[in-house]
Each structure stands twice: as structure tokens, then as C-alpha cells.
Design a protein around this motif. Structure first.
Motif, PDB file in Angstrom:
ATOM      1  N   ALA A  74     -31.194  -3.733  12.572  1.00 55.03           N
ATOM      2  CA  ALA A  74     -32.266  -4.513  13.190  1.00 55.03           C
ATOM      3  C   ALA A  74     -33.485  -4.440  12.285  1.00 55.03           C
ATOM      4  O   ALA A  74     -34.156  -3.407  12.225  1.00 55.03           O
ATOM      5  N   LYS A  75     -33.728  -5.518  11.569  1.00 55.22           N
ATOM      6  CA  LYS A  75     -34.903  -5.600  10.696  1.00 55.22           C
ATOM      7  C   LYS A  75     -36.043  -6.352  11.364  1.00 55.22           C
ATOM      8  O   LYS A  75     -37.214  -6.001  11.200  1.00 55.22           O
ATOM      9  N   HIS A  76     -35.719  -7.408  12.083  1.00 58.76           N
ATOM     10  CA  HIS A  76     -36.738  -8.242  12.706  1.00 58.76           C
ATOM     11  C   HIS A  76     -37.299  -7.568  13.956  1.00 58.76           C
ATOM     12  O   HIS A  76     -36.551  -7.073  14.802  1.00 58.76           O
ATOM     13  N   ALA A  77     -38.619  -7.566  14.091  1.00 55.15           N
ATOM     14  CA  ALA A  77     -39.241  -7.030  15.288  1.00 55.15           C
ATOM     15  C   ALA A  77     -38.797  -7.854  16.496  1.00 55.15           C
ATOM     16  O   ALA A  77     -38.887  -9.080  16.463  1.00 55.15           O
ATOM     17  N   PRO A  78     -38.298  -7.227  17.552  1.00 56.32           N
ATOM     18  CA  PRO A  78     -37.824  -7.998  18.715  1.00 56.32           C
ATOM     19  C   PRO A  78     -38.962  -8.715  19.411  1.00 56.32           C
ATOM     20  O   PRO A  78     -40.087  -8.207  19.498  1.00 56.32           O
ATOM     21  N   ALA A  79     -38.664  -9.894  19.921  1.00 60.23           N
ATOM     22  CA  ALA A  79     -39.693 -10.711  20.582  1.00 60.23           C
ATOM     23  C   ALA A  79     -40.221 -10.034  21.841  1.00 60.23           C
ATOM     24  O   ALA A  79     -41.376 -10.260  22.231  1.00 60.23           O
ATOM     25  N   HIS A  80     -39.406  -9.198  22.476  1.00 62.11           N
ATOM     26  CA  HIS A  80     -39.805  -8.577  23.746  1.00 62.11           C
ATOM     27  C   HIS A  80     -40.575  -7.271  23.553  1.00 62.11           C
ATOM     28  O   HIS A  80     -40.779  -6.532  24.518  1.00 62.11           O
ATOM     29  N   ILE A  85     -47.178  -2.752  19.635  1.00 62.90           N
ATOM     30  CA  ILE A  85     -46.312  -2.411  18.503  1.00 62.90           C
ATOM     31  C   ILE A  85     -46.828  -3.129  17.256  1.00 62.90           C
ATOM     32  O   ILE A  85     -46.964  -4.347  17.230  1.00 62.90           O
ATOM     33  N   ARG A  86     -47.100  -2.359  16.212  1.00 58.33           N
ATOM     34  CA  ARG A  86     -47.593  -2.945  14.959  1.00 58.33           C
ATOM     35  C   ARG A  86     -46.428  -3.496  14.148  1.00 58.33           C
ATOM     36  O   ARG A  86     -45.333  -2.935  14.148  1.00 58.33           O
TER      37      ARG A  86
END
Length: 292
Positions: A74-80, A85-86
Motif C-alpha cells: 500500500a503506497k497510496h494514502a487511503p481516501a478514508h 494524517i500527513r
């Protein structure tokens, strides 16, 4: 937080509400080690772990159904994610497209990530604040069976002697899996220069220890030898962070160790650190990588 805490709860950390869920779910089936125990470990190790995560884009490997199933990067910051969260937008090396990474620089962020069943935390050898330069050199010592981590120790000691003659001081940690990671601090070095330096060191070790060391990427050459992986010193590559758990059948931690501990190791179990032993190591020695 007690490992036998209720299945779900919301706790206040750093003045933020962090929801922790499914605390009694077993994520290491062979040991019955639960998500609550994982969160408890990360809460306890956070004071020494966070400095090695701060200002570095984090890649997670998540195992929501346990380590005996397929995890996923998981590289992409989750939308939720929570609003606090920075994140940082980093251009992918291959495509140039921006990837929004999570930054873990406090306990609340660490616990939020661990609650996603992010068992492993991987970081690059550079910081977001200076992406052009690497501040760490890493050598990943990977044993090819029947070689073991004990053979990696021989290579690590040889590498320490080699680099000390050039003014570079190495520190060591277990990979948490089969091998060892060696680190040295860098300053004003580009990723290309760091990779070339690591490759030069790997070839030098191979030249003096041909019976034991291989620097080639060819897997056919690795059985019975220690592969000195120099390739992690690139902008796109990451290495397991110090104090991160690994998704091995039994819980194990990538743990900084002393050179005396390495020299005294007689079998692989001497250099295996379950969470409780990793915390004992910190209590006894503090952060052995603090000099980085």
C-alpha cells in the motif's frame, strides 16, 4: 493498551481520537498473536521507531486476513484516512506520476496505520525534505540456503573492517527474516552515487571472500552464499524500517543489534527477535541506530 482489550475501542492519542478495531483478530495464526498485541507492540516501541520513519514516505504491507494469506503493498494514502494524517506527493521514478504517500511522524499516525493491519513498514534511504540526496547507505545481506544469518555475520564483520578504513562507521540490524541490514550515514550524496558506492563495496567484499559473497543479481549464483544487495540504494527502493514487525510465520522484528551480539551468534535463533525480546533489547541498549 492491554493485549486482551475489548475487540474495538476508540482511544485518545496525541489529542486525537483513533479508532482501533478487531483487536482480538489473530493475524499470526501459528502463535495466536492478535492485532491487539501488534498494536500494543507498536505503541511500546514507538519512541525508538518513530525517528526512523519521520520525514520518510512509508510503504505499508498490509495483512488484514493474517500472515498466512497474501498481503498487499500500500503506497497510496487511503481516501478514508483521518484529516490529521500527513501525506506527501512523490513523483514515481518510472512514470513520473505523483503518488500520495503517508508520513508517520507521531504515535497517533503509527497506531492508525497499524490498525489497518499494516504489519510491515518500509522506507527509502532519503527524506521528503531532501529528495535529491540519500542520508543513509544500506547493505542488505541475504543468505542463500544452506547459508544462514550466521554466514551474514561473517560478511558484516568484514564489511565493518573494510568501511572503517574509509571513515564510514556501520551499524547493524536483523532483517527480521533471514538476513542482516548494515547502515552508514551519508551526507550530500545523490541516489546514483549511493548506489554506486554500495555496489563498489559489494564487489570489494566479493573479491576478498569469493567463497562466501556474491554481488551479482543472478539468483543462480546465490545458493550457499551471502548476496550483498546494493540495489536498495535507489530512489524507488525501500527497506524494512527499524523495529518493524515482519510477516513471517512467527512474529519477528527487524531489530538493531550490537557487534558483540553478532560476533557471539552461533545459530539463527540467536538473532531472532520476537516482539518481547525486541522490547527487551531496547530497554537494555536504547536505540542502537540513534547515531544515524
Amino acid at each position: 493498551m492491554s493485549p486482551d482489550a475489548q475487540a474495538s475501542q476508540t482511544v485518545e492519542i496525541d489529542g486525537r481520537a483513533v479508532k482501533l478495531t478487531n483487536l482480538d483478530k489473530v493475524l499470526y495464526p501459528e502463535d495466536g498473536f492478535t492485532k491487539g498485541e501488534i498494536l500494543d507492540y507498536y505503541a511500546r516501541v514507538a519512541p525508538v521507531m518513530l525517528p526512523h520513519l519521520t520525514d520518510r514516505p512509508v510503504t505499508f504491507i498490509r495483512y488484514p486476513d493474517g500472515v498466512d494469506t497474501s498481503g498487499f503493498f500500500a503506497k497510496h494514502a487511503p481516501a478514508h484516512r483521518p484529516s490529521w494524517i500527513r501525506t506527501a506527493d512523490i513523483a514515481a521514478t518510472s512514470s513520473g506520476k505523483k503518488v500520495e504517500y503517508v508520513l508517520i511522524d507521531d504515535l497517533s499516525s503509527l497506531m492508525w496505520a497499524a490498525n489497518l493491519a499494516a504489519i510491515e513498514f518500509h522506507v527509502p534511504q532519503w527524506r521528503v525534505s531532501d529528495q535529491e540526496h540519500h542520508d543513509l547507505l544500506v547493505l542488505d545481506l541475504d543468505p542463500g540456503a544452506p547459508a544462514t544469518v550466521v554466514d551474514c555475520v561473517r560478511v558484516a564483520l568484514a564489511a565493518r573492517d573494510l568501511l572503517s578504513t574509509h571513515g564510514l562507521e556501520l551499524s547493524a540490524k536483523t532483517s527480521g527474516a533471514k538476513g542482516l541490514h548494515l547502515y552508514a550515514p551519508l551526507e550530500g550524496v545523490t541516489g546514483e552515487q549511493a548506489r554506486e558506492l554500495a555496489h563498489t563495496i559489494a564487489r570489494a567484499l566479493e573479491g576478498t571472500h569469493r567463497d562466501l559473497v556474491v554481488s551479482s543479481m543472478s539468483k543462480a549464483e546465490r545458493p550457499g552464499k551471502v548476496f550483498v544487495d546494493w540495489s536498495q540504494n535507489t530512489h524507488a527502493k525501500t527497506t524494512i524500517a527499524p523495529y518493524s514487525l515482519r510477516a513471517t510465520p512467527h512474529p519477528a522484528v527487524s531489530t538493531p543489534v550490537t557487534w558483540e551480539q553478532l560476533a557471539a551468534a552461533k545459530n539463527p535463533e540467536d538473532l531472532r527477535f520476537p516482539p518481547a525480546r525486541a522490547l527487551e533489547q531496547v530497554a537494555q541498549h536504547g536505540d542502537l541506530l540513534s547515531g544515524l
